[in-house]
Design a protein around this motif. Structure first.
Motif, PDB file in Angstrom:
ATOM      1  N   SER A 125      -5.007   1.480 -10.578  1.00 27.81           N
ATOM      2  CA  SER A 125      -5.114   0.532  -9.461  1.00 27.81           C
ATOM      3  C   SER A 125      -6.593   0.257  -9.210  1.00 27.81           C
ATOM      4  N   GLY A 126      -6.855  -0.747  -8.401  1.00 32.95           N
ATOM      5  CA  GLY A 126      -8.238  -1.025  -8.015  1.00 32.95           C
ATOM      6  C   GLY A 126      -8.817   0.123  -7.205  1.00 32.95           C
ATOM      7  N   THR A 127      -7.995   0.713  -6.348  1.00 35.34           N
ATOM      8  CA  THR A 127      -8.459   1.836  -5.526  1.00 35.34           C
ATOM      9  C   THR A 127      -8.843   3.022  -6.406  1.00 35.34           C
ATOM     10  N   THR A 184     -13.974  -5.794   4.922  1.00 35.92           N
ATOM     11  CA  THR A 184     -13.351  -5.661   3.605  1.00 35.92           C
ATOM     12  C   THR A 184     -12.002  -4.994   3.787  1.00 35.92           C
ATOM     13  N   ALA A 222      -9.390  -0.078   1.258  1.00 37.12           N
ATOM     14  CA  ALA A 222      -9.593   0.725   0.034  1.00 37.12           C
ATOM     15  C   ALA A 222     -11.072   0.981  -0.236  1.00 37.12           C
ATOM     16  N   ASP A 225     -17.140  -3.733  -6.034  1.00 35.32           N
ATOM     17  CA  ASP A 225     -15.713  -3.837  -5.718  1.00 35.32           C
ATOM     18  C   ASP A 225     -15.309  -5.293  -5.953  1.00 35.32           C
ATOM     19  N   ALA A 242     -12.352  -6.274  -6.803  1.00 32.47           N
ATOM     20  CA  ALA A 242     -10.882  -6.258  -6.790  1.00 32.47           C
ATOM     21  C   ALA A 242     -10.310  -7.671  -6.708  1.00 32.47           C
ATOM     22  N   GLN A 243     -10.969  -8.537  -5.925  1.00 34.00           N
ATOM     23  CA  GLN A 243     -10.414  -9.866  -5.669  1.00 34.00           C
ATOM     24  C   GLN A 243     -11.001 -10.943  -6.573  1.00 34.00           C
ATOM     25  N   SER A 272      -8.971  -5.103  -9.493  1.00 35.99           N
ATOM     26  CA  SER A 272      -7.571  -4.807  -9.159  1.00 35.99           C
ATOM     27  C   SER A 272      -6.645  -5.851  -9.780  1.00 35.99           C
ATOM     28  N   LYS A 328      -3.556 -10.750  -6.499  1.00 43.21           N
ATOM     29  CA  LYS A 328      -4.956 -11.039  -6.874  1.00 43.21           C
ATOM     30  C   LYS A 328      -4.956 -12.143  -7.939  1.00 43.21           C
TER      31      LYS A 328
HETATM   32  C1  LIG Z   1      -6.996  -5.169  -3.332  1.00 50.28           C
HETATM   33  C2  LIG Z   1      -8.316  -4.542  -3.014  1.00 50.28           C
HETATM   34  C3  LIG Z   1      -8.615  -3.218  -3.370  1.00 50.28           C
HETATM   35  C4  LIG Z   1      -7.609  -2.256  -3.902  1.00 50.28           C
HETATM   36  O1  LIG Z   1      -6.952  -2.637  -5.046  1.00 50.28           O
HETATM   37  P1  LIG Z   1      -5.533  -1.980  -5.376  1.00 50.28           P
HETATM   38  O2  LIG Z   1      -5.299  -2.393  -6.784  1.00 50.28           O
HETATM   39  O3  LIG Z   1      -4.543  -2.542  -4.414  1.00 50.28           O
HETATM   40  O4  LIG Z   1      -5.662  -0.506  -5.242  1.00 50.28           O
HETATM   41  C5  LIG Z   1      -9.901  -2.760  -3.148  1.00 50.28           C
HETATM   42  N1  LIG Z   1     -10.837  -3.528  -2.569  1.00 50.28           N
HETATM   43  C6  LIG Z   1     -10.576  -4.793  -2.187  1.00 50.28           C
HETATM   44  C7  LIG Z   1     -11.674  -5.593  -1.559  1.00 50.28           C
HETATM   45  C8  LIG Z   1      -9.310  -5.332  -2.378  1.00 50.28           C
HETATM   46  O5  LIG Z   1      -9.051  -6.578  -1.973  1.00 50.28           O
END
Ligand SMILES: *Cc1c(COP(=O)(O)O)cnc(C)c1O
Length: 378
Positions: A63-65, A89, A92, A168, A170-171, A192, A197
């Motif tokens: 996962s992103g986390t 933010t 996570a 980070d 993720a997005q 992520s 996303k």
């Molecule tokens: C979605 C997100 C994460 C976490 O990603 P996951 O895959 O859901 O664990 C972390 N940081 C930001 C800014 C996010 O939007």
């Protein structure tokens, strides 16, 4: 009269049509070989994403986390360390340093782009050094809503201060800053594949990108319980943090239409800018960048007006949502960890921001409808 067309905030199902045959083919291949953990699709995806981002290494993560967590674990971040990150933010970003015993230090954002404010970062690093209780160790810069943070200024700061930089992203996978795709702008970049996303799988998933061979080797070990060269040699404490083969297969199928999906998102964003700019504050673009428009958010005059707009949009069968209704220092879980100066921009933006539908199925007449709703309320 017919009810107006329902326009959801995200539409994962509608996007499927574009790559359905490739998706079936990819899933069938996995069902045939049954290598559900670190099957060949994971390595294939890692190569594709490394090439796409220009990064030397890509490591598939659960996962992103977990990608953020592994990146900080690899640096040995822990008790007594200050990890700087924006207050505005997703949770996570801040939960990861706390899970390792480190202290998140919240930084305010730029009121126009909603990205972390480099000038405020400088002030907060100086304040932590002055207080002398924590060691400034790392920055987690967030590329919020599909746009990059100002990695030119952030890069100067982390170099001058000797901090580990974690992006980070993720997005925002696929976005560019000064003609470089995200993935190479920090010491490590976490992405992520959460379903909503811009590059979303059909479950949890993520990835880490780095230029460093040593970090890449550590990330591969940490995602598999800290294993060494053989599976049952345990060199360090790791986690179960691997990307599933099935998710890699879904993502490989989705990549076939990724550029077209990003182009569609850019067209939609421009249409929003054009039709809404006289009504609300449309999102400012980070200079010298492209966005993947994970979220298209506008600013309304105040939170009461925002509530009225949301009620009117819901009545018109149009989805909307607030990212994020509270900055992290206002969340019960984090309030006790914030003892720095106020974060007025994060507070003000959280009170006024509203996300509108963003997916390749949004069409100009939909945006005209949204403009009508806004005109009626404002
Ligand atoms: C979605 C997100 C994460 C976490 O990603 P996951 O895959 O859901 O664990 C972390 N940081 C930001 C800014 C996010 O939007």
């Amino acid at each position: 009269m017919d009810a107006p067309r329902r326009l959801p905030l995200f539409d994962i199902k509608a996007e499927q049509a574009g790559f359905a045959p490739e998706l079936r083919r990819r899933l069938d291949a996995v069902l045939a070989h049954c290598q559900f953990i670190l099957g060949p699709e994971v390595a294939e995806l890692e190569e594709r994403l490394a090439a796409l981002s220009g990064a030397r290494h890509c490591i598939g993560i659960s996962s992103g986390t977990d990608a953020l967590l592994i990146a900080l674990m690899a640096e040995g971040v822990g008790k007594g360390d200050a990890v700087f990150l924006p207050a505005f933010t997703y949770t996570a970003t801040a939960e990861v340093p706390l899970l390792l015993g480190a202290t998140p230090v919240f930084v305010d954002i730029d009121p126009r782009t909603f990205q972390i404010d480099p000038a405020d970062l400088r002030r907060r690093i100086a304040a932590v050094r002055m207080a002398g209780k924590l060691l400034p160790r790392a920055l987690i810069g967030v590329d919020l809503f599909g746009q990059p943070a100002d990695w030119a200024s952030l890069g100067e700061i982390v170099r001058a201060e000797g901090l580990f930089s974690l992006d980070d992203c993720a997005q925002s996978f696929g976005a560019t800053f000064r003609n470089r795709r995200l993935g190479t702008l920090a010491d490590a970049t976490a992405v992520s594949f959460f379903p909503t996303k811009p590059l979303g799988g059909y479950g949890d998933g993520g990835a880490l990108f780095t230029e460093s061979d040593d970090r890449a080797a550590l990330y591969r070990s940490l995602r598999s319980h800290g294993e060494g060269t053989t599976r049952y040699e345990v060199l360090r404490i790791g986690i179960n943090g691997r990307l599933d083969t099935l998710q890699a297969a879904v993502l490989l199928a989705k990549l076939t239409g990724f550029d077209a999906a990003l182009a569609a998102r850019e067209r939609i964003a421009r249409c929003y800018d054009r039709l809404l700019s006289g009504l609300v504050k449309t999102p400012a673009r980070v200079p010298d960048s492209t966005s993947v428009w994970a979220i298209y958010s506008v600013l309304l005059p105040d939170s009461e007006t925002r509530t009225r707009v949301q009620v009117a949009l819901t009545a018109a069968r149009i989805g909307s949502n607030i990212y994020y209704p509270r900055p992290l220092h206002r969340q019960p879980a984090y309030a006790a960890h914030h003892d720095g100066p106020d974060l007025p921009v994060s507070d003000a933006v959280a009170a006024r921001i509203l996300a509108l539908p963003m997916h390749p199925g949004v069409e100009e007449p939909d945006i005209e409808r949204i403009a009508e709703v806004l005109r009626a309320v404002l």
